[in-house]
Design a protein around this motif. Structure first.
Motif, PDB file in Angstrom:
ATOM      1  N   MET A  74       0.851  -1.182   0.000  1.00 33.81           N
ATOM      2  CA  MET A  74       0.000   0.000   0.000  1.00 33.81           C
ATOM      3  C   MET A  74       0.894   1.242   0.000  1.00 33.81           C
ATOM      4  O   MET A  74       1.839   1.342   0.773  1.00 33.81           O
ATOM      5  N   ASP A  75       0.572   2.199  -0.841  1.00 27.78           N
ATOM      6  CA  ASP A  75       1.254   3.483  -0.887  1.00 27.78           C
ATOM      7  C   ASP A  75       0.488   4.432   0.039  1.00 27.78           C
ATOM      8  O   ASP A  75      -0.499   5.054  -0.361  1.00 27.78           O
ATOM      9  N   VAL A  76       0.939   4.521   1.277  1.00 23.46           N
ATOM     10  CA  VAL A  76       0.226   5.287   2.297  1.00 23.46           C
ATOM     11  C   VAL A  76       0.085   6.746   1.896  1.00 23.46           C
ATOM     12  O   VAL A  76      -0.997   7.339   2.037  1.00 23.46           O
ATOM     13  N   MET A  77       1.154   7.350   1.392  1.00 22.45           N
ATOM     14  CA  MET A  77       1.080   8.764   1.028  1.00 22.45           C
ATOM     15  C   MET A  77       0.077   8.995  -0.098  1.00 22.45           C
ATOM     16  O   MET A  77      -0.645  10.000  -0.090  1.00 22.45           O
ATOM     17  N   ALA A  78      -0.012   8.071  -1.025  1.00 23.47           N
ATOM     18  CA  ALA A  78      -1.004   8.195  -2.103  1.00 23.47           C
ATOM     19  C   ALA A  78      -2.416   8.068  -1.536  1.00 23.47           C
ATOM     20  O   ALA A  78      -3.333   8.793  -1.963  1.00 23.47           O
ATOM     21  N   GLU A  79      -2.594   7.168  -0.582  1.00 25.20           N
ATOM     22  CA  GLU A  79      -3.908   6.990   0.050  1.00 25.20           C
ATOM     23  C   GLU A  79      -4.311   8.246   0.826  1.00 25.20           C
ATOM     24  O   GLU A  79      -5.461   8.680   0.768  1.00 25.20           O
ATOM     25  N   ILE A  80      -3.361   8.829   1.543  1.00 25.59           N
ATOM     26  CA  ILE A  80      -3.637  10.070   2.268  1.00 25.59           C
ATOM     27  C   ILE A  80      -3.997  11.165   1.268  1.00 25.59           C
ATOM     28  O   ILE A  80      -4.988  11.878   1.444  1.00 25.59           O
ATOM     29  N   GLY A  81      -3.204  11.284   0.222  1.00 28.06           N
ATOM     30  CA  GLY A  81      -3.462  12.296  -0.797  1.00 28.06           C
ATOM     31  C   GLY A  81      -4.827  12.141  -1.439  1.00 28.06           C
ATOM     32  O   GLY A  81      -5.535  13.137  -1.658  1.00 28.06           O
ATOM     33  N   ALA A  82      -5.210  10.918  -1.730  1.00 27.44           N
ATOM     34  CA  ALA A  82      -6.514  10.672  -2.348  1.00 27.44           C
ATOM     35  C   ALA A  82      -7.643  11.069  -1.402  1.00 27.44           C
ATOM     36  O   ALA A  82      -8.646  11.666  -1.830  1.00 27.44           O
ATOM     37  N   ALA A  83      -7.492  10.764  -0.139  1.00 26.44           N
ATOM     38  CA  ALA A  83      -8.515  11.138   0.839  1.00 26.44           C
ATOM     39  C   ALA A  83      -8.611  12.651   0.976  1.00 26.44           C
ATOM     40  O   ALA A  83      -9.710  13.217   1.044  1.00 26.44           O
ATOM     41  N   VAL A  84      -7.475  13.321   0.994  1.00 27.79           N
ATOM     42  CA  VAL A  84      -7.462  14.786   1.100  1.00 27.79           C
ATOM     43  C   VAL A  84      -8.138  15.412  -0.120  1.00 27.79           C
ATOM     44  O   VAL A  84      -8.961  16.327   0.013  1.00 27.79           O
ATOM     45  N   GLU A  85      -7.810  14.908  -1.304  1.00 31.04           N
ATOM     46  CA  GLU A  85      -8.447  15.422  -2.525  1.00 31.04           C
ATOM     47  C   GLU A  85      -9.953  15.214  -2.481  1.00 31.04           C
ATOM     48  O   GLU A  85     -10.722  16.094  -2.876  1.00 31.04           O
ATOM     49  N   LEU A  86     -10.377  14.054  -2.002  1.00 34.05           N
ATOM     50  CA  LEU A  86     -11.799  13.775  -1.873  1.00 34.05           C
ATOM     51  C   LEU A  86     -12.457  14.791  -0.947  1.00 34.05           C
ATOM     52  O   LEU A  86     -13.536  15.319  -1.246  1.00 34.05           O
ATOM     53  N   GLY A  87     -11.800  15.071   0.162  1.00 31.88           N
ATOM     54  CA  GLY A  87     -12.334  16.061   1.100  1.00 31.88           C
ATOM     55  C   GLY A  87     -12.448  17.440   0.479  1.00 31.88           C
ATOM     56  O   GLY A  87     -13.451  18.136   0.658  1.00 31.88           O
ATOM     57  N   HIS A  88     -11.427  17.833  -0.281  1.00 31.72           N
ATOM     58  CA  HIS A  88     -11.453  19.144  -0.944  1.00 31.72           C
ATOM     59  C   HIS A  88     -12.529  19.207  -2.018  1.00 31.72           C
ATOM     60  O   HIS A  88     -13.025  20.294  -2.329  1.00 31.72           O
ATOM     61  N   ALA A  89     -12.894  18.059  -2.566  1.00 27.88           N
ATOM     62  CA  ALA A  89     -13.919  18.011  -3.611  1.00 27.88           C
ATOM     63  C   ALA A  89     -15.331  17.930  -3.031  1.00 27.88           C
ATOM     64  O   ALA A  89     -16.298  17.819  -3.780  1.00 27.88           O
ATOM     65  N   GLY A  90     -15.435  17.963  -1.699  1.00 24.40           N
ATOM     66  CA  GLY A  90     -16.753  17.949  -1.072  1.00 24.40           C
ATOM     67  C   GLY A  90     -17.116  16.654  -0.375  1.00 24.40           C
ATOM     68  O   GLY A  90     -18.124  16.588   0.324  1.00 24.40           O
ATOM     69  N   GLY A  91     -16.331  15.630  -0.549  1.00 24.18           N
ATOM     70  CA  GLY A  91     -16.613  14.345   0.104  1.00 24.18           C
ATOM     71  C   GLY A  91     -15.963  14.265   1.477  1.00 24.18           C
ATOM     72  O   GLY A  91     -15.211  13.322   1.753  1.00 24.18           O
ATOM     73  N   VAL A  92     -16.263  15.226   2.319  1.00 23.00           N
ATOM     74  CA  VAL A  92     -15.578  15.349   3.612  1.00 23.00           C
ATOM     75  C   VAL A  92     -15.811  14.134   4.506  1.00 23.00           C
ATOM     76  O   VAL A  92     -14.868  13.607   5.100  1.00 23.00           O
ATOM     77  N   GLU A  93     -17.045  13.681   4.609  1.00 23.84           N
ATOM     78  CA  GLU A  93     -17.340  12.539   5.493  1.00 23.84           C
ATOM     79  C   GLU A  93     -16.605  11.280   5.035  1.00 23.84           C
ATOM     80  O   GLU A  93     -16.030  10.554   5.845  1.00 23.84           O
ATOM     81  N   GLU A  94     -16.608  11.028   3.737  1.00 30.35           N
ATOM     82  CA  GLU A  94     -15.894   9.860   3.201  1.00 30.35           C
ATOM     83  C   GLU A  94     -14.392  10.023   3.400  1.00 30.35           C
ATOM     84  O   GLU A  94     -13.692   9.067   3.735  1.00 30.35           O
ATOM     85  N   ALA A  95     -13.891  11.214   3.196  1.00 34.92           N
ATOM     86  CA  ALA A  95     -12.463  11.472   3.409  1.00 34.92           C
ATOM     87  C   ALA A  95     -12.087  11.223   4.868  1.00 34.92           C
ATOM     88  O   ALA A  95     -11.061  10.588   5.152  1.00 34.92           O
ATOM     89  N   ARG A  96     -12.920  11.713   5.783  1.00 33.41           N
ATOM     90  CA  ARG A  96     -12.655  11.486   7.211  1.00 33.41           C
ATOM     91  C   ARG A  96     -12.669   9.993   7.536  1.00 33.41           C
ATOM     92  O   ARG A  96     -11.836   9.509   8.295  1.00 33.41           O
ATOM     93  N   ARG A  97     -13.610   9.259   6.954  1.00 34.59           N
ATOM     94  CA  ARG A  97     -13.699   7.813   7.173  1.00 34.59           C
ATOM     95  C   ARG A  97     -12.435   7.122   6.677  1.00 34.59           C
ATOM     96  O   ARG A  97     -11.849   6.288   7.365  1.00 34.59           O
ATOM     97  N   ARG A  98     -11.987   7.489   5.474  1.00 36.65           N
ATOM     98  CA  ARG A  98     -10.785   6.872   4.903  1.00 36.65           C
ATOM     99  C   ARG A  98      -9.549   7.165   5.758  1.00 36.65           C
ATOM    100  O   ARG A  98      -8.726   6.283   5.996  1.00 36.65           O
ATOM    101  N   LEU A  99      -9.419   8.398   6.200  1.00 41.47           N
ATOM    102  CA  LEU A  99      -8.261   8.747   7.029  1.00 41.47           C
ATOM    103  C   LEU A  99      -8.310   8.030   8.373  1.00 41.47           C
ATOM    104  O   LEU A  99      -7.274   7.595   8.884  1.00 41.47           O
ATOM    105  N   ALA A 100      -9.500   7.879   8.935  1.00 41.50           N
ATOM    106  CA  ALA A 100      -9.630   7.134  10.200  1.00 41.50           C
ATOM    107  C   ALA A 100      -9.233   5.673  10.008  1.00 41.50           C
ATOM    108  O   ALA A 100      -8.552   5.089  10.869  1.00 41.50           O
ATOM    109  N   GLU A 101      -9.625   5.083   8.894  1.00 42.86           N
ATOM    110  CA  GLU A 101      -9.228   3.699   8.593  1.00 42.86           C
ATOM    111  C   GLU A 101      -7.711   3.599   8.429  1.00 42.86           C
ATOM    112  O   GLU A 101      -7.092   2.662   8.935  1.00 42.86           O
TER     113      GLU A 101
END
Length: 149
Positions: free
Chosen positions: A1-28
């Protein structure tokens, strides 16, 4: 797993309006042993997770986690991610976030303490757009706290 890529993807999702999903992904990700074993990953994840929190107290918890993890990161580990990085360069942003968290929570003594720590670390920032952004953030924080330069 590329952790930094996963973090980046979650952050981008949050910036695009998917804040709850981004928070869930980061918590996981936070719960993943790979992340927990690497303070660089913990620092980065917590730093970004704080920005997605709607409540200042929750943001503060993440920012404190980021600072604690930064204290464990070596320059060697930071440079393994990118050759230009040094952990000292992380602290101004971390201190700025903590100062603002405490200001919004009404703990002005703690806010001033992080303002002072951050100002003391500003020399670690590059003289570029990012460094300018953080320096400006400290000017704004000082103004909001009624503290001179």
């Amino acid at each position: 797993m590329d952790v930094m890529a996963e973090i980046g993807a979650a952050v981008e999702l949050g910036h695009a309006g998917g804040v709850e999903e981004a928070r869930r992904r980061l918590a996981e990700l936070w719960a993943d042993p790979v992340v927990q074993e690497d303070p660089f990953h913990r620092c980065t994840l917590a730093h970004y997770a704080a920005d997605l929190e709607p409540e200042t107290a929750d943001e503060l918890r993440w920012d404190l986690r980021a600072l604690a993890a930064a204290d464990e990161v070596t320059d060697e580990r930071a440079r393994a991610h990118h050759a230009s990085l040094s952990i000292a360069g992380f602290y101004p942003s971390l201190y700025l976030n903590l100062g603002d968290d405490y200001r919004r929570l009404g703990d002005l003594d703690a806010a001033r303490r992080y303002l002072d720590l951050g100002r003391g670390a500003l020399s670690e920032l590059p003289d570029d757009e990012y460094g300018g952004l953080i320096r400006h953030g400290f000017e704004v924080l000082a103004e909001r706290l009624g503290v001179g330069s």
